[in-house]
Design a protein around this motif. Sequence first.
Motif, PDB file in Angstrom:
ATOM      1  N   TRP A  63       0.880  -1.164   0.197  1.00 61.84           N
ATOM      2  CA  TRP A  63      -0.111   0.143   0.042  1.00 61.84           C
ATOM      3  C   TRP A  63       0.866   1.348   0.081  1.00 61.84           C
ATOM      4  O   TRP A  63       0.665   2.206  -0.916  1.00 61.84           O
ATOM      5  N   PHE A  64       1.904   1.261   0.865  1.00 54.57           N
ATOM      6  CA  PHE A  64       2.676   2.209   0.957  1.00 54.57           C
ATOM      7  C   PHE A  64       3.428   2.515  -0.513  1.00 54.57           C
ATOM      8  O   PHE A  64       3.583   3.853  -1.060  1.00 54.57           O
ATOM      9  N   PHE A  65       3.831   1.391  -1.166  1.00 51.03           N
ATOM     10  CA  PHE A  65       4.685   1.880  -2.560  1.00 51.03           C
ATOM     11  C   PHE A  65       3.696   2.218  -3.428  1.00 51.03           C
ATOM     12  O   PHE A  65       4.037   3.243  -4.369  1.00 51.03           O
ATOM     13  N   TRP A  66       2.461   1.772  -3.439  1.00 45.63           N
ATOM     14  CA  TRP A  66       1.511   2.356  -4.367  1.00 45.63           C
ATOM     15  C   TRP A  66       1.320   3.641  -3.949  1.00 45.63           C
ATOM     16  O   TRP A  66       1.133   4.693  -5.002  1.00 45.63           O
ATOM     17  N   LEU A  67       1.184   4.121  -2.841  1.00 44.63           N
ATOM     18  CA  LEU A  67       0.952   5.464  -2.373  1.00 44.63           C
ATOM     19  C   LEU A  67       2.098   6.358  -2.831  1.00 44.63           C
ATOM     20  O   LEU A  67       1.767   7.493  -3.711  1.00 44.63           O
ATOM     21  N   VAL A  68       3.271   6.057  -2.694  1.00 42.71           N
ATOM     22  CA  VAL A  68       4.568   6.665  -2.983  1.00 42.71           C
ATOM     23  C   VAL A  68       4.474   6.852  -4.781  1.00 42.71           C
ATOM     24  O   VAL A  68       4.682   7.973  -5.431  1.00 42.71           O
ATOM     25  N   GLY A  69       4.241   5.724  -5.427  1.00 42.68           N
ATOM     26  CA  GLY A  69       4.106   5.668  -6.904  1.00 42.68           C
ATOM     27  C   GLY A  69       3.305   6.733  -7.336  1.00 42.68           C
ATOM     28  O   GLY A  69       3.458   7.387  -8.075  1.00 42.68           O
ATOM     29  N   ILE A  70       2.017   6.718  -6.763  1.00 42.74           N
ATOM     30  CA  ILE A  70       0.887   7.581  -7.321  1.00 42.74           C
ATOM     31  C   ILE A  70       1.075   8.881  -6.968  1.00 42.74           C
ATOM     32  O   ILE A  70       0.681   9.811  -8.147  1.00 42.74           O
ATOM     33  N   ALA A  71       1.725   9.199  -6.017  1.00 40.61           N
ATOM     34  CA  ALA A  71       2.002  10.775  -5.625  1.00 40.61           C
ATOM     35  C   ALA A  71       3.247  10.998  -6.615  1.00 40.61           C
ATOM     36  O   ALA A  71       3.144  12.190  -7.153  1.00 40.61           O
ATOM     37  N   ILE A  72       4.210  10.260  -6.962  1.00 40.21           N
ATOM     38  CA  ILE A  72       5.266  10.748  -7.988  1.00 40.21           C
ATOM     39  C   ILE A  72       4.505  10.877  -9.411  1.00 40.21           C
ATOM     40  O   ILE A  72       4.872  11.980  -9.982  1.00 40.21           O
ATOM     41  N   ILE A  73       3.539  10.234  -9.614  1.00 41.35           N
ATOM     42  CA  ILE A  73       2.947  10.174 -11.009  1.00 41.35           C
ATOM     43  C   ILE A  73       2.073  11.290 -11.089  1.00 41.35           C
ATOM     44  O   ILE A  73       2.152  12.326 -11.937  1.00 41.35           O
ATOM     45  N   MET A  74       1.260  11.828 -10.024  1.00 40.15           N
ATOM     46  CA  MET A  74       0.395  12.927  -9.967  1.00 40.15           C
ATOM     47  C   MET A  74       1.350  14.235  -9.821  1.00 40.15           C
ATOM     48  O   MET A  74       0.913  15.174 -10.629  1.00 40.15           O
ATOM     49  N   TYR A  75       2.367  14.271  -9.029  1.00 39.20           N
ATOM     50  CA  TYR A  75       3.427  15.387  -9.242  1.00 39.20           C
ATOM     51  C   TYR A  75       3.911  15.557 -10.691  1.00 39.20           C
ATOM     52  O   TYR A  75       4.008  16.724 -11.040  1.00 39.20           O
ATOM     53  N   ALA A  76       4.365  14.373 -11.279  1.00 40.10           N
ATOM     54  CA  ALA A  76       4.925  14.591 -12.640  1.00 40.10           C
ATOM     55  C   ALA A  76       3.829  15.108 -13.520  1.00 40.10           C
ATOM     56  O   ALA A  76       4.109  15.898 -14.366  1.00 40.10           O
TER      57      ALA A  76
END
Lengths: 271, 270
Positions: free
Chosen positions: B24-37
């Motif tokens: 869950w944590f990795f998904w959160l980080v991944g999606i946060a990076i994608i949203m920021y990008a």
Amino acid sequence: MADSSESGGYPSSWKKAPFIKNNFLRWLLIVGGAIYLAAALGTMDIDIARIKEGLPRAQRFLDSFFPPNFADNRGVVWEGLAESIWMAIISTVAGIVLSVPIGLGAARNLAPAWVYLFCRGIIAASRTFPEIILAIFAVKLFGFGPFAGFIALSLGTIGFYAKLLAEDIENSSPSQAEAVKATGANWFQWINYSIQPQVMPRMIGLSIYRLDINFRESAVVGIVGGGGIGATLNTAFSRYEFDTAAAILLMIILIVMVLEYFSSFMRKWVQ
Amino acid sequence: MPTYSASTGESWKLRTSKEQWIRWFFWLVGIAIIMYAWQMISEKTIWFFVADAPNQAADIGARMYPPKWSYMDKLWKPVWDTINIATLGTIIAMVLAIPVAFAAARNTTPNIVVRSVALFIIVSSRSVNSLIWALILVFILGPGVLAGTIAIGLRSIGFCAKLIYESIEEIDHTQVEAIEATGANGPQKMIFGILPQVLPTIAGVGIYRWDINIRESTILGLVGAGGIGLQLNGSLNTLAWTQVSLILIVILVTVFISEWVSAKVRGAII
């Protein structure tokens, strides 16, 4: 193995067997290749005078690359690099999201013939044109800036990723798929529990590899107006700031190296 | 086996709670990076132009049809040049890549210094796109086919050398030992012990790269390095859209043919 034993006894010398057995075909290929090479070299029109003129220029040109100038224009370079990285990430993600349905459709063991042909057509079209040509059209349609680069790289990703995904699905073991189907799974459950676990490890590795490719490509889509570090590099070239250009090239090489280590590490970790 | 308790008793689940949290944590980080990008990209986008894209596409599409077939007369020479750039570039690359590969492979490299130099050559050749090589070489050699050929050659060294050295590292060592036992010296060991084992890979890589290079050489003209890209650039700049569509068709056909040839030859060799 061709030996020279004509008089019966043991062969006393050995000659490597020719690669192509048929004598006629071998000579045809050799002569044909030589004629082609001569013809191709003939069109090179190597202009010795121009090269002589160019060599001192090359010397000056290469001199102006050194030392790489990391200090001036630092803000612009960082901004361009950041833009490239964001562009690479978002276009990899978007490309993969688009690739999954196309890849499923392009796998012969999953899709009916007309879906298969349609999806293969998309893949072939996307693979044929280099990202740069896609970027030229994206810039025409969406205007200058990273959005055009993002579109071009996403379309380029489809051809790469969907093709490999489809091939991987075609190579996956049918017995597992059958076992899951026998439990009465519906289509989505079938894909999710029988196909997806088989292709996942390789696909994660490939997506990191594609991220790496997209970052490198983002360095050139900028030349035609697609944003990213390529735009910065192009500006540096056209303003004759070659020391900055050298710094940018070194940064690109460095980041690609880091990405490569990262991707091999990730692939080991996933498998 | 991770389980959870439901009203009907213990039941099976795929992952332990800890694994679930980590995922869950990795998904959160991944999606946060994608949203920021995405936010960074959309900040720099003029949405008016994007909204206008369908109109633009329809407009360009209408202008591109029908392809100007008569322009084909002027395209035979550029197509020939494009193929030559790819072929000669691949030959240059293969000639240079084989020694680099032998220097980079762990089991044939003379020492660690040579190996790291070879690896650096491979990485830098791979990371600089052929268009950038061409940009630099056009400055030095002048515009033309030669700059394109050398750009393709320099660009392909890394790719070819990387694949070849990986296959050198995976050779069967007993064959080399057998050759060694006959009293062969260093070069003889390489020629009779190692080379025959990697020859299929070398041929396969060369043809595969040739196929890629056909595709790459179609665009080198954009920076003046010869080939059909020159015509593409000219047609784009003069807004001759009917010529552009013909050139795109020609590129499509050339790439298809080269892909077919490469698949056939690879099938015959390997």
